[in-house]
Write an enzyme that holds these catalytic residues in place. Structure first.
Site, PDB file in Angstrom:
ATOM      1  N   THR A 182      68.215  30.763  47.950  1.00 17.03           N
ATOM      2  CA  THR A 182      67.202  30.255  47.038  1.00 17.03           C
ATOM      3  C   THR A 182      67.844  29.773  45.739  1.00 17.03           C
ATOM      4  O   THR A 182      68.798  30.375  45.249  1.00 17.03           O
ATOM      5  CB  THR A 182      66.169  31.349  46.702  1.00 17.03           C
ATOM      6  N   SER A 183      67.323  28.670  45.196  1.00 15.70           N
ATOM      7  CA  SER A 183      67.766  28.120  43.918  1.00 15.70           C
ATOM      8  C   SER A 183      69.275  27.862  43.936  1.00 15.70           C
ATOM      9  O   SER A 183      69.749  27.035  44.699  1.00 15.70           O
ATOM     10  CB  SER A 183      67.363  29.058  42.777  1.00 15.70           C
ATOM     11  N   SER A 184      70.057  28.563  43.128  1.00 16.48           N
ATOM     12  CA  SER A 184      71.504  28.374  43.155  1.00 16.48           C
ATOM     13  C   SER A 184      72.055  28.699  44.539  1.00 16.48           C
ATOM     14  O   SER A 184      73.001  28.061  45.012  1.00 16.48           O
ATOM     15  CB  SER A 184      72.181  29.260  42.109  1.00 16.48           C
TER      16      SER A 184
END
Length: 335
Positions: free
Chosen positions: A151-153
């Site tokens: 998720t995200s990074s």
């Protein structure tokens, strides 16, 4: 001896038998102190989850955390999304890399430097590839069934892993990430951030994106990993334009048409998603893009096992990745 005493004694004997039959420990997230790291950043730590009922020749799923997060945090997300339960059910191993050693602080994964965007370049991506190698050796895991999500990074790391190590990973599912190579636009090690990419300002043609990926592992000519993309169209942290750019990137890398094979509307926990899917010449879905209407940076489908696990094929037994198995079956039937 009274009847009550005899009954109590019998119950205690049964209880003792139950405890004796129980496993010595329940599966849990564990740090691996020595995993053979060599020539990679010393700040990275490895955590692993090995289910109690391990499959024979088990597949591997790498789960990378978000900015400012850690292995335990994304493990909690994976548990909520059902991925940990799927590991228990199907017997695959999960690797949880962490971009800072316990007791130290760090922010995002490095998916912007030349080191991380080069095969065996000595960056964060190589550290994770070494974790996979360790797990294959230590647990007799299946080198032909290795996958990634985050998720995200961690989503950015997922796309980077697919680009930099197409020989290791068969597929990846990313949640709120960016195209492989996008984070290099203005990235510096000191700020660990790319404002242009995060803001959706980094754009290239499909071929330009594809060329960036091909340069990350020069000379690789094998099968490219399939990709699943998830994003919210109201994401103010990582612009949803990054999904548009990622589609351009991966359609070129995978040799797909610009237009999807199918476009459908799907409801997940009361939220509306537009799903675009691209199929290969074998009729196998190799690019699967999901966009949530009104969805924020942390979509309600984060690490959702309902669609990610079947996309990887982790709900199926076998020593061969499902896409490769489909190709082999079709090739054999044509003779």
């Amino acid at each position: 001896m009274t009847r009550r005493t005899r009954t109590t004694g019998a119950l205690l004997a049964v209880a003792s038998g139950l405890f004796a039959a129980a496993p010595a420990r329940a599966a849990s997230l564990q740090q691996v102190s020595s995993w053979g790291a060599s020539g990679v950043p010393s700040y990275i730590a490895m955590f692993i989850y090995v289910p109690d009922k391990l499959a024979t020749n088990p597949p591997i799923l790498v789960v990378s955390h978000y900015c400012g997060g850690d292995a335990a945090g994304v493990f909690g997300e994976a548990k909520s999304g059902g991925i940990v339960g799927a590991s228990d059910q199907y017997g695959f191993i999960m690797i949880y890399p962490q971009n800072h050693l316990p007791g130290t602080t760090r922010n995002c994964w490095d998916v912007g430097s030349a080191a991380s965007l080069t095969h065996d370049g000595g960056g964060d991506t190589q550290a994770i590839a070494q974790m996979v190698k360790y797990t294959i050796t230590q647990y007799k895991a299946n080198a032909n069934r290795v996958y990634a999500t985050g998720t995200s990074s961690g989503a950015m790391m997922t796309e980077a892993l697919l680009a930099v190590y197409p020989d290791v990973f068969k597929a990846g599912a990313e949640f709120s990430g960016v195209p492989a190579g996008c984070w290099a636009d203005g990235y510096t090690a000191s700020n660990q951030w790319s404002g242009n990419c995060a803001g959706g300002k980094t754009t290239f043609t499909a071929q330009q994106w594809g060329d960036k990926v091909r340069l990350m592992d020069q000379g690789y000519t094998g099968l490219r990993p399939r990709v699943q993309l998830w994003h919210g169209d109201a994401d103010t942290t990582i612009s949803p334009n990054n999904q548009t750019e990622a589609i351009k990137e991966w359609t070129d890398v995978l040799g797909l048409d610009t237009n999807p094979t199918t476009t459908t509307t799907v409801t997940i926990t009361g939220h509306t998603w537009t799903r675009q899917s691209w199929q290969s010449s074998c009729g196998f879905t190799v690019l699967d893009a999901w966009l949530e209407k009104g969805g924020p940076h942390g979509t309600d489908a984060n690490l959702n096992s309902q669609y990610t696990i079947p996309f990887f094929g982790l709900d199926k037994a076998g020593d061969v990745d499902p896409e490769i198995d489909r190709k082999s079956t079709r090739l054999n039937s044509s003779h």
